[in-house]
Write a protein that holds these residues in place. Structure first.
Motif, PDB file in Angstrom:
ATOM      1  N   GLU A 173     -26.653 -36.927  -7.542  1.00 45.29           N
ATOM      2  CA  GLU A 173     -26.603 -38.379  -7.752  1.00 45.29           C
ATOM      3  C   GLU A 173     -27.262 -38.699  -9.097  1.00 45.29           C
ATOM      4  O   GLU A 173     -28.468 -38.498  -9.274  1.00 45.29           O
ATOM      5  N   VAL A 174     -26.456 -39.166 -10.025  1.00 43.28           N
ATOM      6  CA  VAL A 174     -26.925 -39.445 -11.383  1.00 43.28           C
ATOM      7  C   VAL A 174     -26.539 -40.871 -11.745  1.00 43.28           C
ATOM      8  O   VAL A 174     -25.394 -41.278 -11.541  1.00 43.28           O
ATOM      9  N   HIS A 175     -27.483 -41.638 -12.284  1.00 45.91           N
ATOM     10  CA  HIS A 175     -27.210 -42.992 -12.748  1.00 45.91           C
ATOM     11  C   HIS A 175     -27.433 -43.063 -14.254  1.00 45.91           C
ATOM     12  O   HIS A 175     -28.368 -42.461 -14.782  1.00 45.91           O
ATOM     13  N   ALA A 176     -26.587 -43.799 -14.938  1.00 45.21           N
ATOM     14  CA  ALA A 176     -26.653 -43.892 -16.396  1.00 45.21           C
ATOM     15  C   ALA A 176     -27.482 -45.079 -16.845  1.00 45.21           C
ATOM     16  O   ALA A 176     -27.420 -46.160 -16.258  1.00 45.21           O
ATOM     17  N   LEU A 177     -28.252 -44.865 -17.919  1.00 43.85           N
ATOM     18  CA  LEU A 177     -28.986 -45.949 -18.559  1.00 43.85           C
ATOM     19  C   LEU A 177     -28.266 -46.417 -19.816  1.00 43.85           C
ATOM     20  O   LEU A 177     -28.212 -47.615 -20.094  1.00 43.85           O
ATOM     21  N   ALA A 178     -27.724 -45.468 -20.594  1.00 40.84           N
ATOM     22  CA  ALA A 178     -27.026 -45.839 -21.826  1.00 40.84           C
ATOM     23  C   ALA A 178     -26.297 -44.629 -22.397  1.00 40.84           C
ATOM     24  O   ALA A 178     -26.783 -43.504 -22.310  1.00 40.84           O
ATOM     25  N   ARG A 179     -25.136 -44.894 -22.971  1.00 41.32           N
ATOM     26  CA  ARG A 179     -24.510 -43.916 -23.851  1.00 41.32           C
ATOM     27  C   ARG A 179     -25.230 -44.056 -25.198  1.00 41.32           C
ATOM     28  O   ARG A 179     -25.260 -45.137 -25.784  1.00 41.32           O
ATOM     29  N   VAL A 180     -25.816 -42.972 -25.692  1.00 41.84           N
ATOM     30  CA  VAL A 180     -26.708 -43.094 -26.843  1.00 41.84           C
ATOM     31  C   VAL A 180     -26.063 -42.681 -28.172  1.00 41.84           C
ATOM     32  O   VAL A 180     -26.156 -43.407 -29.166  1.00 41.84           O
ATOM     33  N   TYR A 181     -25.450 -41.525 -28.240  1.00 44.20           N
ATOM     34  CA  TYR A 181     -24.761 -41.077 -29.452  1.00 44.20           C
ATOM     35  C   TYR A 181     -23.857 -39.925 -29.046  1.00 44.20           C
ATOM     36  O   TYR A 181     -23.882 -39.488 -27.889  1.00 44.20           O
ATOM     37  N   ASN A 199     -23.175 -38.407 -25.446  1.00 43.39           N
ATOM     38  CA  ASN A 199     -24.457 -38.147 -24.797  1.00 43.39           C
ATOM     39  C   ASN A 199     -24.884 -39.377 -24.023  1.00 43.39           C
ATOM     40  O   ASN A 199     -24.707 -40.512 -24.482  1.00 43.39           O
ATOM     41  N   ILE A 200     -25.473 -39.142 -22.863  1.00 43.48           N
ATOM     42  CA  ILE A 200     -25.891 -40.237 -21.988  1.00 43.48           C
ATOM     43  C   ILE A 200     -27.352 -40.043 -21.605  1.00 43.48           C
ATOM     44  O   ILE A 200     -27.776 -38.917 -21.289  1.00 43.48           O
ATOM     45  N   LEU A 201     -28.125 -41.124 -21.629  1.00 48.83           N
ATOM     46  CA  LEU A 201     -29.465 -41.100 -21.055  1.00 48.83           C
ATOM     47  C   LEU A 201     -29.305 -41.442 -19.581  1.00 48.83           C
ATOM     48  O   LEU A 201     -28.770 -42.506 -19.239  1.00 48.83           O
ATOM     49  N   VAL A 202     -29.737 -40.533 -18.714  1.00 47.83           N
ATOM     50  CA  VAL A 202     -29.474 -40.676 -17.278  1.00 47.83           C
ATOM     51  C   VAL A 202     -30.780 -40.656 -16.492  1.00 47.83           C
ATOM     52  O   VAL A 202     -31.830 -40.221 -16.981  1.00 47.83           O
ATOM     53  N   ALA A 203     -30.682 -41.105 -15.254  1.00 50.06           N
ATOM     54  CA  ALA A 203     -31.829 -41.140 -14.346  1.00 50.06           C
ATOM     55  C   ALA A 203     -31.397 -40.684 -12.964  1.00 50.06           C
ATOM     56  O   ALA A 203     -30.213 -40.751 -12.613  1.00 50.06           O
ATOM     57  N   GLY A 204     -32.364 -40.214 -12.183  1.00 46.93           N
ATOM     58  CA  GLY A 204     -32.091 -39.866 -10.806  1.00 46.93           C
ATOM     59  C   GLY A 204     -32.103 -41.094  -9.916  1.00 46.93           C
ATOM     60  O   GLY A 204     -32.437 -42.208 -10.353  1.00 46.93           O
ATOM     61  N   PRO A 205     -31.766 -40.925  -8.636  1.00 51.02           N
ATOM     62  CA  PRO A 205     -31.648 -42.078  -7.724  1.00 51.02           C
ATOM     63  C   PRO A 205     -32.971 -42.741  -7.405  1.00 51.02           C
ATOM     64  O   PRO A 205     -32.996 -43.874  -6.929  1.00 51.02           O
ATOM     65  N   GLY A 206     -34.089 -42.079  -7.674  1.00 49.06           N
ATOM     66  CA  GLY A 206     -35.386 -42.641  -7.311  1.00 49.06           C
ATOM     67  C   GLY A 206     -35.979 -43.593  -8.336  1.00 49.06           C
ATOM     68  O   GLY A 206     -37.028 -44.194  -8.076  1.00 49.06           O
ATOM     69  N   LEU A 207     -35.335 -43.756  -9.477  1.00 52.81           N
ATOM     70  CA  LEU A 207     -35.905 -44.625 -10.504  1.00 52.81           C
ATOM     71  C   LEU A 207     -35.727 -46.084 -10.089  1.00 52.81           C
ATOM     72  O   LEU A 207     -34.608 -46.549  -9.888  1.00 52.81           O
ATOM     73  N   PRO A 208     -36.819 -46.851  -9.993  1.00 51.95           N
ATOM     74  CA  PRO A 208     -36.695 -48.269  -9.597  1.00 51.95           C
ATOM     75  C   PRO A 208     -35.869 -49.063 -10.607  1.00 51.95           C
ATOM     76  O   PRO A 208     -35.893 -48.773 -11.807  1.00 51.95           O
ATOM     77  N   ASP A 209     -35.172 -50.069 -10.131  1.00 48.61           N
ATOM     78  CA  ASP A 209     -34.327 -50.875 -11.007  1.00 48.61           C
ATOM     79  C   ASP A 209     -35.122 -51.508 -12.142  1.00 48.61           C
ATOM     80  O   ASP A 209     -34.661 -51.557 -13.285  1.00 48.61           O
ATOM     81  N   ALA A 210     -36.321 -52.006 -11.834  1.00 52.28           N
ATOM     82  CA  ALA A 210     -37.119 -52.661 -12.867  1.00 52.28           C
ATOM     83  C   ALA A 210     -37.534 -51.680 -13.958  1.00 52.28           C
ATOM     84  O   ALA A 210     -37.614 -52.047 -15.138  1.00 52.28           O
ATOM     85  N   VAL A 211     -37.798 -50.444 -13.576  1.00 48.97           N
ATOM     86  CA  VAL A 211     -38.176 -49.425 -14.564  1.00 48.97           C
ATOM     87  C   VAL A 211     -36.976 -49.070 -15.424  1.00 48.97           C
ATOM     88  O   VAL A 211     -37.089 -48.916 -16.651  1.00 48.97           O
ATOM     89  N   ALA A 212     -35.807 -48.957 -14.811  1.00 55.82           N
ATOM     90  CA  ALA A 212     -34.592 -48.695 -15.584  1.00 55.82           C
ATOM     91  C   ALA A 212     -34.341 -49.817 -16.581  1.00 55.82           C
ATOM     92  O   ALA A 212     -34.022 -49.581 -17.754  1.00 55.82           O
TER      93      ALA A 212
END
Length: 323
Positions: free
Chosen positions: A115-123, A260-273
């Motif tokens: 389970e991977v969630h994206a924060l941003a496509r960076v470059y 390239n994508i900056l990604v996060a796992g499922p445990g990262l809180p929405d506010a932190v993302a």
């Protein structure tokens, strides 16, 4: 659904989500919504690559502006980073989109879907096949019998190198393979113990810039395999160009590019993302002063993170800042 069809659906979903944004909503004074973390861990890559430099600069901003203790992990690269996310040993990570696709699908180096969630496509990364300027290697087939680094185990470079060689009809068994990260590869090429180095990274990769100041280098074209890789692995791969002058090359070199994508796992809180993405953009100029690829971060493109869906907190940021 085909990879092409999935990409099209992802694009339409992103557009639809942003279409519902409130255009003039002001950005919040506290991007962390009162949930600023005490500590974060960022998984990056080899110390001579752009992932690591980007992660270090982001960490410095997080610490100086917000007092967040931020650990930067030097790793093997994309696959290693995604496995660290899956194990809960990193909060966020840099990864190439092809490795993210394997993680999401549970293919390749991943036994089960991650389970991977994206924060941003960076470059975008560009595939490099680096040889000394006086090398006889002109095409992929010329690598047979030579000492070639194909990237560190569990790296994005290793993934791309294997796919490129397969598409060119050059088995790994025909090479004298070394599995080295970018720092070790640069040292080995400098010392003459390697004939060629595969690398997938942004322009300009610091380790190669430093090496090119000491040893004349040349890049072998890789654009001949792009169309086949797109057919086999989807539209995440595209034609790219390393411009004349980069690493001292004397002409544009056609190659393979991947986001390239900056990604996060499922445990990262929405506010932190949300806070992380806000910081990424707010500090873009500051980070780009040390890592030029950071200047390529763009809100209009950052939302296109297929095959990973945007993390809800990240999506909230993009909606809030949409004109």
């Amino acid at each position: 659904m085909s990879r092409v069809g999935a990409a099209a659906v992802s694009l339409l979903v992103a557009v639809a989500l942003l279409a519902g944004c409130v255009g003039n909503q002001p950005w919040e004074p506290d991007p962390w919504q009162g949930e600023r973390p005490d500590r974060l861990t960022i998984a990056t890559g080899g110390t001579s690559g752009i992932y690591h430099g980007y992660g270090q600069e982001l960490a410095e901003v997080l610490t100086e502006r917000y007092g967040i203790e931020t650990e930067v992990l030097a790793t093997g690269g994309s696959v290693d980073n995604l496995q660290l996310l899956a194990a809960g040993e990193a909060d966020v990570a840099f990864s190439a989109a092809d490795a993210v696709a394997d993680a999401v699908d549970g293919e390749g180096d991943f036994d089960v879907p991650v389970e991977v969630h994206a924060l941003a496509r960076v470059y975008d990364d560009f595939a490099h096949l680096v040889v000394p300027a006086d090398s006889d290697v002109e095409e992929l087939a010329d690598l047979r019998g030579l000492r070639v680094s194909v990237g560190a185990p569990r790296s994005g470079t290793s993934l791309i190198a294997g796919r490129v060689l397969k598409a060119a009809g050059v088995p790994m068994s025909d090479l004298r393979v070394a599995e080295l990260g970018i720092t070790e590869s640069v040292d080995a090429l400098r010392g003459g113990s390697l004939d060629a180095v595969f690398w997938s990274g942004g322009l300009k990769t610091p380790g190669l810039v430093e090496l090119s100041a000491e040893v004349p280098l040349r890049l072998v074209p890789l654009d001949v395999v792009v169309d086949q890789l797109r057919r086999e692995h989807g539209p995440g791969y595209r034609h790219g160009v390393v411009p004349q002058g980069v690493y001292g090359v004397t002409a544009d070199v056609g190659t393979l590019a991947v986001p390239n994508i900056l990604v996060a796992g499922p445990g990262l809180p929405d506010a932190v993302a949300q806070g992380l993405v806000a910081t990424l953009f707010d500090a873009r100029t500051e980070i780009a002063a040390q890592v030029p690829s950071a200047a390529l971060l763009d809100r209009s493109r950052a939302i296109y993170t297929d095959p990973a869906e945007l993390q809800p907190g990240a999506l909230r940021y993009y909606r809030a800042v949409k004109p």
